[in-house]
Design a protein around this motif. Structure first.
Motif, PDB file in Angstrom:
ATOM      1  N   LEU A   1       5.439   4.639  -3.570  1.00 40.78           N
ATOM      2  CA  LEU A   1       4.890   3.423  -4.154  1.00 40.78           C
ATOM      3  C   LEU A   1       3.411   3.535  -4.479  1.00 40.78           C
ATOM      4  O   LEU A   1       2.634   4.100  -3.707  1.00 40.78           O
ATOM      5  N   TYR A   2       3.071   2.931  -5.606  1.00 46.41           N
ATOM      6  CA  TYR A   2       1.682   2.857  -6.035  1.00 46.41           C
ATOM      7  C   TYR A   2       1.099   1.531  -5.579  1.00 46.41           C
ATOM      8  O   TYR A   2       1.632   0.462  -5.898  1.00 46.41           O
ATOM      9  N   HIS A   3       0.025   1.619  -4.831  1.00 52.02           N
ATOM     10  CA  HIS A   3      -0.688   0.433  -4.378  1.00 52.02           C
ATOM     11  C   HIS A   3      -1.921   0.291  -5.262  1.00 52.02           C
ATOM     12  O   HIS A   3      -2.952   0.900  -5.016  1.00 52.02           O
ATOM     13  N   GLY A   4      -1.743  -0.451  -6.341  1.00 56.95           N
ATOM     14  CA  GLY A   4      -2.813  -0.626  -7.316  1.00 56.95           C
ATOM     15  C   GLY A   4      -3.656  -1.843  -7.003  1.00 56.95           C
ATOM     16  O   GLY A   4      -3.579  -2.429  -5.930  1.00 56.95           O
ATOM     17  N   LYS A   5      -4.434  -2.216  -7.971  1.00 56.93           N
ATOM     18  CA  LYS A   5      -5.288  -3.399  -7.869  1.00 56.93           C
ATOM     19  C   LYS A   5      -5.007  -4.275  -9.082  1.00 56.93           C
ATOM     20  O   LYS A   5      -5.477  -3.960 -10.163  1.00 56.93           O
ATOM     21  N   PRO A   6      -4.192  -5.307  -8.977  1.00 58.46           N
ATOM     22  CA  PRO A   6      -3.553  -5.802  -7.755  1.00 58.46           C
ATOM     23  C   PRO A   6      -2.344  -4.944  -7.373  1.00 58.46           C
ATOM     24  O   PRO A   6      -1.750  -4.282  -8.214  1.00 58.46           O
ATOM     25  N   ASP A   7      -1.988  -4.996  -6.105  1.00 57.60           N
ATOM     26  CA  ASP A   7      -0.832  -4.250  -5.594  1.00 57.60           C
ATOM     27  C   ASP A   7       0.439  -5.017  -5.947  1.00 57.60           C
ATOM     28  O   ASP A   7       0.636  -6.137  -5.496  1.00 57.60           O
ATOM     29  N   GLN A   8       1.296  -4.401  -6.769  1.00 55.59           N
ATOM     30  CA  GLN A   8       2.543  -5.047  -7.194  1.00 55.59           C
ATOM     31  C   GLN A   8       3.765  -4.379  -6.572  1.00 55.59           C
ATOM     32  O   GLN A   8       4.874  -4.550  -7.041  1.00 55.59           O
ATOM     33  N   SER A   9       3.558  -3.642  -5.495  1.00 55.38           N
ATOM     34  CA  SER A   9       4.664  -2.920  -4.863  1.00 55.38           C
ATOM     35  C   SER A   9       5.489  -3.816  -3.938  1.00 55.38           C
ATOM     36  O   SER A   9       6.615  -3.476  -3.607  1.00 55.38           O
ATOM     37  N   TYR A  10       4.929  -4.918  -3.505  1.00 55.70           N
ATOM     38  CA  TYR A  10       5.573  -5.823  -2.546  1.00 55.70           C
ATOM     39  C   TYR A  10       5.887  -5.135  -1.223  1.00 55.70           C
ATOM     40  O   TYR A  10       6.773  -5.563  -0.492  1.00 55.70           O
ATOM     41  N   ALA A  11       5.179  -4.079  -0.918  1.00 53.01           N
ATOM     42  CA  ALA A  11       5.349  -3.375   0.349  1.00 53.01           C
ATOM     43  C   ALA A  11       4.281  -3.858   1.323  1.00 53.01           C
ATOM     44  O   ALA A  11       3.170  -4.197   0.932  1.00 53.01           O
ATOM     45  N   VAL A  12       4.636  -3.875   2.581  1.00 49.85           N
ATOM     46  CA  VAL A  12       3.688  -4.266   3.615  1.00 49.85           C
ATOM     47  C   VAL A  12       2.842  -3.053   3.985  1.00 49.85           C
ATOM     48  O   VAL A  12       3.371  -1.993   4.310  1.00 49.85           O
ATOM     49  N   ILE A  13       1.531  -3.223   3.917  1.00 50.97           N
ATOM     50  CA  ILE A  13       0.598  -2.198   4.391  1.00 50.97           C
ATOM     51  C   ILE A  13      -0.425  -2.898   5.274  1.00 50.97           C
ATOM     52  O   ILE A  13      -0.788  -4.044   5.028  1.00 50.97           O
ATOM     53  N   LEU A  14      -0.853  -2.214   6.311  1.00 52.81           N
ATOM     54  CA  LEU A  14      -1.743  -2.844   7.278  1.00 52.81           C
ATOM     55  C   LEU A  14      -3.183  -2.949   6.788  1.00 52.81           C
ATOM     56  O   LEU A  14      -3.889  -3.874   7.138  1.00 52.81           O
ATOM     57  N   GLU A  15      -3.602  -1.976   5.998  1.00 55.17           N
ATOM     58  CA  GLU A  15      -4.950  -2.010   5.444  1.00 55.17           C
ATOM     59  C   GLU A  15      -4.870  -1.776   3.944  1.00 55.17           C
ATOM     60  O   GLU A  15      -4.084  -0.943   3.492  1.00 55.17           O
ATOM     61  N   PRO A  16      -5.661  -2.490   3.161  1.00 47.80           N
ATOM     62  CA  PRO A  16      -5.646  -2.278   1.710  1.00 47.80           C
ATOM     63  C   PRO A  16      -5.889  -0.802   1.380  1.00 47.80           C
ATOM     64  O   PRO A  16      -6.700  -0.133   2.008  1.00 47.80           O
ATOM     65  N   PHE A  17      -5.175  -0.332   0.386  1.00 50.79           N
ATOM     66  CA  PHE A  17      -5.193   1.082   0.034  1.00 50.79           C
ATOM     67  C   PHE A  17      -4.962   1.183  -1.466  1.00 50.79           C
ATOM     68  O   PHE A  17      -4.117   0.472  -2.010  1.00 50.79           O
ATOM     69  N   HIS A  18      -5.665   2.042  -2.150  1.00 49.99           N
ATOM     70  CA  HIS A  18      -5.461   2.262  -3.571  1.00 49.99           C
ATOM     71  C   HIS A  18      -4.956   3.686  -3.769  1.00 49.99           C
ATOM     72  O   HIS A  18      -5.671   4.650  -3.479  1.00 49.99           O
ATOM     73  N   GLY A  19      -3.705   3.808  -4.202  1.00 49.35           N
ATOM     74  CA  GLY A  19      -3.094   5.119  -4.417  1.00 49.35           C
ATOM     75  C   GLY A  19      -1.611   5.051  -4.089  1.00 49.35           C
ATOM     76  O   GLY A  19      -1.031   3.972  -3.984  1.00 49.35           O
ATOM     77  N   TRP A  20      -1.006   6.219  -3.947  1.00 46.42           N
ATOM     78  CA  TRP A  20       0.427   6.322  -3.694  1.00 46.42           C
ATOM     79  C   TRP A  20       0.701   6.631  -2.228  1.00 46.42           C
ATOM     80  O   TRP A  20      -0.081   7.334  -1.577  1.00 46.42           O
TER      81      TRP A  20
END
Length: 96
Positions: free
Chosen positions: A73-92
């Protein structure tokens, strides 16, 4: 590794290069290592996900049975992956 969405894959690889990101390639290498570690039991299949620049994946045996299934999953800005992550992250990242 079997890429079942070649056009999407090429677009995502090009996007990662354009933003100077290496997390996509790192994740691809990790998934290839999973294949290797299975001693030929599984092949990783990569397919398109609904989220922009993201993929789903599965370990698939020769008989069609599946092992681990998840997302690259790609965690972009904004993150559209709908995945739970504990800390904001930009990348895969790999999610199982």
């Amino acid at each position: 590794m079997k890429i079942k969405c070649q056009e999407h894959y090429e677009k995502v690889v090009e996007y990662a290069k354009s933003i100077g990101d290496t997390t996509l390639q790192n994740c691809i290498e990790r998934l290839k290592q999973w294949e290797k570690n299975s001693n030929g039991k599984y092949e990783i299949e990569l397919y398109r996900d609904f989220a922009p620049y993201s993929f789903g994946f599965a370990e698939v045996a020769a008989d069609g049975n599946k092992g681990i299934v998840g997302g690259l999953l790609y965690h972009g800005k904004p993150d559209q992956s709908y995945a739970v992550i504990l800390e904001p992250f930009h990348g895969w990242s790999i999610h199982t």
